[in-house]
Design a protein around this motif. Structure first.
Motif, PDB file in Angstrom:
ATOM      1  N   ILE A 194       0.409  -1.397  -0.406  1.00  0.00           N
ATOM      2  CA  ILE A 194      -0.185  -0.008  -0.096  1.00  0.00           C
ATOM      3  C   ILE A 194       1.214   1.450   0.062  1.00  0.00           C
ATOM      4  CG2 ILE A 194      -1.908  -1.202   0.795  1.00  0.00           C
ATOM      5  CD1 ILE A 194      -1.099  -0.019   3.853  1.00  0.00           C
ATOM      6  N   ASP A 195       0.257   2.080  -0.486  1.00  0.00           N
ATOM      7  CA  ASP A 195       0.477   3.567  -0.789  1.00  0.00           C
ATOM      8  C   ASP A 195       1.131   4.274   0.339  1.00  0.00           C
ATOM      9  OD1 ASP A 195       2.407   5.840  -1.492  1.00  0.00           O
ATOM     10  OD2 ASP A 195       0.991   6.277  -3.163  1.00  0.00           O
ATOM     11  N   SER A 196       0.899   4.377   1.843  1.00  0.00           N
ATOM     12  CA  SER A 196       1.098   4.954   2.646  1.00  0.00           C
ATOM     13  C   SER A 196       0.409   6.463   2.363  1.00  0.00           C
ATOM     14  CB  SER A 196       1.652   4.580   3.893  1.00  0.00           C
ATOM     15  OG  SER A 196       3.187   4.841   3.689  1.00  0.00           O
ATOM     16  N   SER A 197       2.421   7.311   2.335  1.00  0.00           N
ATOM     17  CA  SER A 197       3.061   8.635   2.089  1.00  0.00           C
ATOM     18  C   SER A 197       1.786   9.574   2.283  1.00  0.00           C
ATOM     19  CB  SER A 197       3.897   8.625   0.981  1.00  0.00           C
ATOM     20  OG  SER A 197       4.786   7.728   1.814  1.00  0.00           O
ATOM     21  N   GLN A 198       0.629   9.146   1.264  1.00  0.00           N
ATOM     22  CA  GLN A 198      -0.423  10.373   0.835  1.00  0.00           C
ATOM     23  C   GLN A 198      -1.205  10.459   1.795  1.00  0.00           C
ATOM     24  OE1 GLN A 198      -3.361   9.226  -0.132  1.00  0.00           O
ATOM     25  NE2 GLN A 198      -4.762  11.305  -0.222  1.00  0.00           N
ATOM     26  N   VAL A 199      -1.796   9.092   2.877  1.00  0.00           N
ATOM     27  CA  VAL A 199      -2.718   9.319   4.078  1.00  0.00           C
ATOM     28  C   VAL A 199      -2.427   9.670   4.597  1.00  0.00           C
ATOM     29  CG1 VAL A 199      -4.339   7.729   4.979  1.00  0.00           C
ATOM     30  CG2 VAL A 199      -4.020   7.013   1.952  1.00  0.00           C
ATOM     31  N   ALA A 200      -0.667   9.027   5.494  1.00  0.00           N
ATOM     32  CA  ALA A 200      -0.198   9.431   6.881  1.00  0.00           C
ATOM     33  C   ALA A 200       0.254  10.558   7.294  1.00  0.00           C
ATOM     34  CB  ALA A 200       0.823   8.463   6.910  1.00  0.00           C
ATOM     35  N   GLY A 201      -0.025  12.066   5.963  1.00  0.00           N
ATOM     36  CA  GLY A 201       0.361  13.069   6.567  1.00  0.00           C
ATOM     37  C   GLY A 201       1.505  13.688   5.703  1.00  0.00           C
ATOM     38  N   GLY A 202       1.777  14.464   5.974  1.00  0.00           N
ATOM     39  CA  GLY A 202       3.378  15.488   6.611  1.00  0.00           C
ATOM     40  C   GLY A 202       2.625  16.646   4.968  1.00  0.00           C
ATOM     41  N   PHE A 203       3.336  17.145   4.434  1.00  0.00           N
ATOM     42  CA  PHE A 203       3.537  18.487   3.783  1.00  0.00           C
ATOM     43  C   PHE A 203       1.849  18.015   3.267  1.00  0.00           C
ATOM     44  CE2 PHE A 203       6.912  22.374   4.017  1.00  0.00           C
ATOM     45  CZ  PHE A 203       6.414  22.350   5.746  1.00  0.00           C
ATOM     46  N   PRO A 204       0.990  19.319   2.595  1.00  0.00           N
ATOM     47  CA  PRO A 204      -0.286  18.477   1.928  1.00  0.00           C
ATOM     48  C   PRO A 204      -0.271  19.087   0.568  1.00  0.00           C
ATOM     49  CG  PRO A 204      -0.881  21.118   3.109  1.00  0.00           C
ATOM     50  CD  PRO A 204       0.558  20.388   3.639  1.00  0.00           C
ATOM     51  N   ASP A 205      -0.377  17.947  -0.326  1.00  0.00           N
ATOM     52  CA  ASP A 205       0.147  18.083  -1.805  1.00  0.00           C
ATOM     53  C   ASP A 205      -0.403  18.998  -2.515  1.00  0.00           C
ATOM     54  OD1 ASP A 205       0.975  16.909  -4.572  1.00  0.00           O
ATOM     55  OD2 ASP A 205       1.114  15.224  -4.058  1.00  0.00           O
ATOM     56  N   SER A 206      -0.348  19.850  -3.778  1.00  0.00           N
ATOM     57  CA  SER A 206      -1.686  20.078  -4.190  1.00  0.00           C
ATOM     58  C   SER A 206      -2.569  19.590  -5.514  1.00  0.00           C
ATOM     59  CB  SER A 206      -0.511  22.113  -4.655  1.00  0.00           C
ATOM     60  OG  SER A 206       0.703  21.286  -5.339  1.00  0.00           O
ATOM     61  N   ASP A 207      -1.843  17.945  -5.817  1.00  0.00           N
ATOM     62  CA  ASP A 207      -2.110  18.236  -6.720  1.00  0.00           C
ATOM     63  C   ASP A 207      -3.404  16.934  -6.263  1.00  0.00           C
ATOM     64  OD1 ASP A 207      -2.900  15.803  -8.883  1.00  0.00           O
ATOM     65  OD2 ASP A 207      -0.402  14.931  -8.744  1.00  0.00           O
ATOM     66  N   GLU A 208      -4.151  17.197  -7.448  1.00  0.00           N
ATOM     67  CA  GLU A 208      -6.084  16.572  -6.724  1.00  0.00           C
ATOM     68  C   GLU A 208      -5.870  15.392  -6.808  1.00  0.00           C
ATOM     69  OE1 GLU A 208      -8.975  18.918  -8.254  1.00  0.00           O
ATOM     70  OE2 GLU A 208      -8.441  20.681  -7.064  1.00  0.00           O
ATOM     71  N   ASN A 209      -4.676  14.595  -7.636  1.00  0.00           N
ATOM     72  CA  ASN A 209      -4.904  13.256  -7.909  1.00  0.00           C
ATOM     73  C   ASN A 209      -4.425  12.116  -6.651  1.00  0.00           C
ATOM     74  OD1 ASN A 209      -5.204  13.254 -10.728  1.00  0.00           O
ATOM     75  ND2 ASN A 209      -3.078  14.101 -11.304  1.00  0.00           N
ATOM     76  N   TYR A 210      -4.259  13.519  -5.881  1.00  0.00           N
ATOM     77  CA  TYR A 210      -3.762  11.897  -4.428  1.00  0.00           C
ATOM     78  C   TYR A 210      -4.432  12.550  -3.215  1.00  0.00           C
ATOM     79  CZ  TYR A 210      -0.048  10.996  -7.106  1.00  0.00           C
ATOM     80  OH  TYR A 210       0.576  10.343  -8.035  1.00  0.00           O
ATOM     81  N   ALA A 211      -6.205  13.480  -3.982  1.00  0.00           N
ATOM     82  CA  ALA A 211      -6.985  13.724  -2.946  1.00  0.00           C
ATOM     83  C   ALA A 211      -7.394  12.494  -1.992  1.00  0.00           C
ATOM     84  CB  ALA A 211      -8.195  14.831  -3.435  1.00  0.00           C
ATOM     85  N   TYR A 212      -7.980  12.578  -0.569  1.00  0.00           N
ATOM     86  CA  TYR A 212      -8.484  11.870  -0.053  1.00  0.00           C
ATOM     87  C   TYR A 212      -9.866  11.159  -0.314  1.00  0.00           C
ATOM     88  CZ  TYR A 212      -5.412  12.492   3.778  1.00  0.00           C
ATOM     89  OH  TYR A 212      -4.253  12.368   5.190  1.00  0.00           O
ATOM     90  N   ASN A 213     -10.517  12.375  -0.567  1.00  0.00           N
ATOM     91  CA  ASN A 213     -11.534  11.843  -1.361  1.00  0.00           C
ATOM     92  C   ASN A 213     -11.768  11.475  -3.104  1.00  0.00           C
ATOM     93  OD1 ASN A 213     -10.927  14.579  -3.153  1.00  0.00           O
ATOM     94  ND2 ASN A 213     -12.711  15.036  -2.748  1.00  0.00           N
ATOM     95  N   SER A 214     -10.507  10.918  -3.678  1.00  0.00           N
ATOM     96  CA  SER A 214     -10.512  10.353  -4.565  1.00  0.00           C
ATOM     97  C   SER A 214      -9.454   8.435  -4.360  1.00  0.00           C
ATOM     98  CB  SER A 214      -9.161  11.595  -6.238  1.00  0.00           C
ATOM     99  OG  SER A 214      -8.870  12.021  -5.562  1.00  0.00           O
ATOM    100  N   TYR A 215      -7.810   9.738  -4.063  1.00  0.00           N
ATOM    101  CA  TYR A 215      -6.562   8.342  -3.904  1.00  0.00           C
ATOM    102  C   TYR A 215      -6.104   7.904  -3.246  1.00  0.00           C
ATOM    103  CZ  TYR A 215      -2.278   6.273  -4.664  1.00  0.00           C
ATOM    104  OH  TYR A 215      -1.330   5.427  -4.545  1.00  0.00           O
ATOM    105  N   GLY A 216      -6.612   8.333  -1.845  1.00  0.00           N
ATOM    106  CA  GLY A 216      -7.384   7.626  -0.438  1.00  0.00           C
ATOM    107  C   GLY A 216      -8.424   6.680  -0.508  1.00  0.00           C
ATOM    108  N   LEU A 217      -9.627   7.205  -0.763  1.00  0.00           N
ATOM    109  CA  LEU A 217     -10.717   6.069  -0.620  1.00  0.00           C
ATOM    110  C   LEU A 217     -10.404   5.049  -1.941  1.00  0.00           C
ATOM    111  CD1 LEU A 217     -13.052   9.194  -0.500  1.00  0.00           C
ATOM    112  CD2 LEU A 217     -12.428   7.372   1.425  1.00  0.00           C
ATOM    113  N   ALA A 218     -10.376   5.342  -3.154  1.00  0.00           N
ATOM    114  CA  ALA A 218      -9.745   3.944  -4.063  1.00  0.00           C
ATOM    115  C   ALA A 218      -8.722   3.523  -3.491  1.00  0.00           C
ATOM    116  CB  ALA A 218      -9.799   4.917  -5.452  1.00  0.00           C
ATOM    117  N   GLN A 219      -8.142   3.588  -2.911  1.00  0.00           N
ATOM    118  CA  GLN A 219      -7.156   2.992  -2.244  1.00  0.00           C
ATOM    119  C   GLN A 219      -7.997   2.009  -1.121  1.00  0.00           C
ATOM    120  OE1 GLN A 219      -2.185   2.617  -0.645  1.00  0.00           O
ATOM    121  NE2 GLN A 219      -3.340   4.733  -1.015  1.00  0.00           N
ATOM    122  N   ALA A 220      -8.009   2.757  -0.885  1.00  0.00           N
ATOM    123  CA  ALA A 220      -9.392   2.449   0.851  1.00  0.00           C
ATOM    124  C   ALA A 220      -9.856   0.846   0.279  1.00  0.00           C
ATOM    125  CB  ALA A 220      -9.704   2.840   1.372  1.00  0.00           C
TER     126      ALA A 220
END
Length: 676
Positions: A194-220
């Motif tokens: 699994i790709d944890s970096s996008q979900v686990a926090g850190g600095f915000p990524d401005s790329d909408e492809n990695y938003a919770y309501n798209s990338y994060g939920l799809a991975q879940a």
């Protein structure tokens, strides 16, 4: 020291960013030699020894240091003696800032060369250093991690520049593959990367492809469905960020000591919810890195049967700090190393190997017969029947143990009167559906008042007891009260028997969720980030009120309840802003004004209810001249006394001590990590 709470928020964000930037980062006697085929990021390879599989856990390996070379040599020796089929690479594969292209020479300098002795497939996941945008380890450039996926395909896409070896395996950012087989022909082990970096926090990524309501939920959704569909006997999940750890980063939900109720994304609260929803009690083991040490941790009640091995000492070391004091079978800091694992039938055996680059025997005792620092064997455990969670996919999920009626505060008389009033209204409405709607509206209203009460009580208690943590405690209580209110609205929206215009509540809540999730890690970093979505929700509910007024035959009392709810949502937003944003000199004035506004809106919003409800109901409500002369005035006086005589007079010494009590220890702790 004006704008105290803004400064506190900025300090915590900066301090957490410093800590996040600090995370680092043979021939096989039984190698199956399989070449899995890739199909939509899923590798299927049911080869290898029947009923047995052996593999290495290697994390944070990408520094190219002397330690990395020593670890590579040690893995070769262990695999020659014990047998190995593959290596799981647990992220931070290329320090300090990942790679800049598929042709980046760092692939050779920090992977191909240090681990040349290990003639095995390496199945990698991405770490925060692999997704760097601004400075090493910020996790803000998730698109940069795609270069490491591209390296998996470089030979076919760039045949004129082939890789030094074909050992690097990363067919997608998250993927699954099987290895080994049972006697019945079914897979022995299935691995879920699994790709944890996008979900686990850190600095915000401005790329909408990695938003919770798209990338994060799809991975879940993918992970839950994949584990549930797996036919393998053993199920193993691996990622970079841990669920629990005694290292410097600590547990998800408390990463780097950041308060989860203040900055839940940076603290890993969202990631914790992700893991609990998708793999806890489903997977037999969860493997991770991130902390540069070796740990075999015991299962925790919140994650069911799942055990945890953390192997993050592949090329960097760090001391254990036991931030969260998790019970362990084994742990070791200040040493390079890795784990060797064997799955045989229904038993798992694991061994920890500590590596010393300055020792001719690499710290193994003997190069021909390596001796583990620790070993353990365990049978496969049954599921503990952990209740299913949807805390990640449902952003309105609150703590089920939260009881809005049990919390104490200055606005309790208002809540009690409203509770009695709405209960009476629900009982008086003959239509069952509308009665249920009114009951849920009353609960939502009570929860919104609790938000304001929690914020005000927290600020008041912080001043009275000169303890800044009580401000944070008030914020945590307010967060739960807000979630409680939104859940009551969701209960209305989930009904399938609502007539128009009540059926518009579901789209209004969906719009709130989308606004709350907008921008990935930027969402809901604290309560203040919710004020704009709350105003939007209030406006949408007001639209429902307007539609009610235009409809004939709608019970007016429901419209009055919705109108009250809309006003209170706006008041809650103002209260959050008042506590979080204003200067100390303005705090009392703004808070007094906000509370007065809230109480006035209760009266204005309930007056239409009194006009249309039966007499016995208006008496039960108790809002009107009688209430104004007793409970309302008592509450107003009480709040005014605390603000005038306690809050403003005692906040000054609190501010003077805030740096010493909270910020300075926080900065000292985080700054100590910056050298790694």
């Amino acid at each position: 020291m004006s704008h105290l709470y803004n400064a506190l928020g900025r300090a915590l964000v900066f301090g957490a960013a410093v800590a996040l930037s600090a995370c680092g980062g043979s021939s096989s006697s039984s190698n199956s030699g399989s070449t899995p085929s890739v199909d939509n990021g899923v590798e299927q390879a049911v080869d290898g020894s029947v009923d047995t599989l052996r593999f290495i856990l290697l994390g944070d390996s990408g520094s190219g240091s002397d330690g990395a070379y020593a670890v590579g040599q040690a893995i070769e020796k262990v695999c020659a003696a014990r047998g190995c089929d593959l290596v799981l690479g647990l992220g931070d594969n290329i320090y300090e800032s990942g790679v800049s292209s598929v042709m980046d020479s760092q692939f050779e300098e920090k992977f191909e060369q240090p681990f040349a002795p290990v003639d095995l497939p390496f199945y990698f996941v991405l770490g925060n250093h692999d997704n760097t945008e601004f400075f090493g380890g910020d996790g803000a450039g998730n698109a940069n991690g795609d270069f490491q996926v591209d390296y998996h395909y470089r030979d076919s896409e760039h045949p004129d520049a082939p890789r030094a070896s074909d050992r690097w395996k990363m067919p997608d950012r998250y993927y699954r593959f099987t290895q080994g087989q049972q006697e019945n022909g079914q897979p022995l082990v299935e691995f879920f990367a699994i790709d944890s970096s996008q979900v686990a926090g850190g600095f915000p990524d401005s790329d909408e492809n990695y938003a919770y309501n798209s990338y994060g939920l799809a991975q879940a959704r993918w992970l839950k469905a994949s584990i549930d569909a797996s036919q393998a006997k053993w199920k193993m999940v691996f990622a970079h960020h841990p669920y629990v750890s005694n290292g410097s980063h600590g547990n998800a939900g408390n990463y780097d000591g950041v308060p989860g109720f203040l900055l839940p994304v940076l603290a890993g609260e969202r990631y914790k919810a992700f893991l609990e929803e998708t793999m806890c009690d489903r997977a037999d083991f969860f493997f991770a890195g991130h902390d540069h040490d070796l740990q075999w941790l015991m299962p925790t009640p919140s994650c069911g049967k799942t055990e945890f091995i953390l192997s993050g000492a592949g090329s960097k070391t760090r001391s254990l700090v036991r931030r969260d004091e998790n019970p362990v079978f084994y742990e070791r800091g200040d040493s390079y190393g890795f784990f060797w694992v064997e799955i045989k039938g229904d038993r798992m055996r694991g061994e920890a190997y500590e590596v010393d680059p300055n020792d001719p025997a690499l710290g193994l005792g003997s190069l021909s017969d390596p001796q583990p620092a620790y070993g353990r064997q365990t049978p496969q455990q049954p599921s503990q029947g952990l209740a299913a969670s949807d805390a990640f996919s449902n952003p309105l999920q609150g703590d089920p143990s939260f009881d809005v009626s049990s919390e104490q505060g200055n606005l309790d008389p208002v809540q009690e009167q409203l509770r009695a009033g709405f209960d009476g209204l629900a009982a008086a409405v003959p239509e069952e559906n509308l009665a249920a709607v009114i009951a849920s509206l009353g609960a939502a209203t009570e929860g919104l008042i609790e938000v304001v009460d929690a914020l005000a009580s927290g600020a008041q208690a912080a001043a009275t007891e000169q303890n800044p943590e009580l401000i944070l405690a008030g914020s945590a209580r307010a967060s739960q009260a807000l979630l409680y209110s939104l859940q009551q609205l969701q209960a209305i929206a989930d009904r399938d028997d609502l007539p128009a215009p009540f059926d518009q509540l579901a789209p209004a809540l969906d719009a709130f969720k989308a606004a709350n999730n907008q921008g990935g890690e930027q969402q809901a970093a604290d309560l203040r980030s919710l004020t704009d979505p709350l105003r939007g929700l209030a406006g949408n509910i007001q639209g429902i009120v307007d539609a009610i007024e235009e409809e004939a035959g709608i019970v007016p009392v429901v419209g009055g309840s919705f109108a009250l709810l809309s006003e209170l949502l706006l008041d809650v937003g103002r209260s959050i802003d008042a506590i979080g944003n204003v200067s100390v000199s303005e705090l009392g004035q703004v808070l007094s004004s906000t509370v007065e506004d809230l109480l006035n809106n209760i009266l204005v919003g309930v007056i239409p209810i009194e006009q249309f409800a039966p007499a016995e109901v208006t008496q039960a409500i108790g809002l009107g001249p009688a209430f104004l002369s007793s409970a309302l005035l008592a509450v107003t006086r009480e709040l005014g006394f605390h603000i005038d005589n306690l809050l403003l007079s005692q906040l000054d010494p609190l501010i003077g001590a805030l740096d010493q009590l909270l910020l300075r220890p926080l900065f000292d702790a985080l700054a100590g990590l910056s050298e790694f």
